[in-house]
Design a protein around this motif. Structure first.
Motif, PDB file in Angstrom:
ATOM      1  N   GLU A  86       0.833  -1.213   0.000  1.00 52.03           N
ATOM      2  CA  GLU A  86       0.000   0.000   0.000  1.00 52.03           C
ATOM      3  C   GLU A  86       0.862   1.255   0.000  1.00 52.03           C
ATOM      4  N   TYR A  87       1.902   1.256   0.830  1.00 51.42           N
ATOM      5  CA  TYR A  87       2.808   2.400   0.876  1.00 51.42           C
ATOM      6  C   TYR A  87       3.466   2.624  -0.486  1.00 51.42           C
ATOM      7  N   LEU A  88       3.978   1.543  -1.072  1.00 50.14           N
ATOM      8  CA  LEU A  88       4.675   1.652  -2.355  1.00 50.14           C
ATOM      9  C   LEU A  88       3.739   2.120  -3.469  1.00 50.14           C
ATOM     10  N   VAL A  89       2.530   1.568  -3.516  1.00 50.11           N
ATOM     11  CA  VAL A  89       1.544   1.979  -4.533  1.00 50.11           C
ATOM     12  C   VAL A  89       1.214   3.455  -4.356  1.00 50.11           C
ATOM     13  N   ASN A  90       0.938   3.866  -3.114  1.00 51.25           N
ATOM     14  CA  ASN A  90       0.597   5.272  -2.873  1.00 51.25           C
ATOM     15  C   ASN A  90       1.747   6.199  -3.250  1.00 51.25           C
TER      16      ASN A  90
END
Length: 129
Positions: A86-90
């Protein structure tokens, strides 16, 4: 001037890896086009870690350096391996939109599709080092 040199150095580090990986990596198959009456969903894309591995070859130019430091001794490069998907996608979407600023990362993110970003996040989130 410093920003320009930083950008040039990052691209110089990534270029040899890009050439080698481009020769070795097979192009992923294009997804089939949805039917005209198919419902659209806002469900998150499922990433493919193997595809993500091939897409992250340029990331190693900066983020793959021991200690997560690039050629500039005063510039800390963040750890991306093992971060949550989620962090990487965001983060990649923010760079793509320009709401998170870093010239090299913005240029990289502009070249990724939403599926590419999901694949990259799937691969990087599995790394333990």
């Amino acid at each position: 001037m410093t920003r320009l040199l930083m950008l040039a150095a990052c691209f110089a580090l990534a270029t040899p890896a890009l050439s080698a990986s481009a020769q070795d990596a097979a192009a992923p198959a294009a997804p089939a086009a949805p039917a005209a009456d198919a419902p659209t969903t806002n469900a998150p894309l499922t990433g493919n870690a193997e595809t993500g591995r091939a897409l992250t070859y340029t990331c190693q130019g900066c983020h793959g350096v021991d200690g997560y430091r690039n050629v500039y001794p005063h510039y800390h490069v963040p750890k991306i391996g093992g971060q949550s998907p989620e962090y990487l996608v965001n983060a990649l979407h923010e760079y793509k939109r320009g709401t998170r600023r870093h010239p090299t990362m913005q240029a990289q993110a502009q070249s990724f599709t939403d599926q590419d970003i999901a694949d990259i996040a799937a691969f990087l989130s599995e790394l333990t080092k």
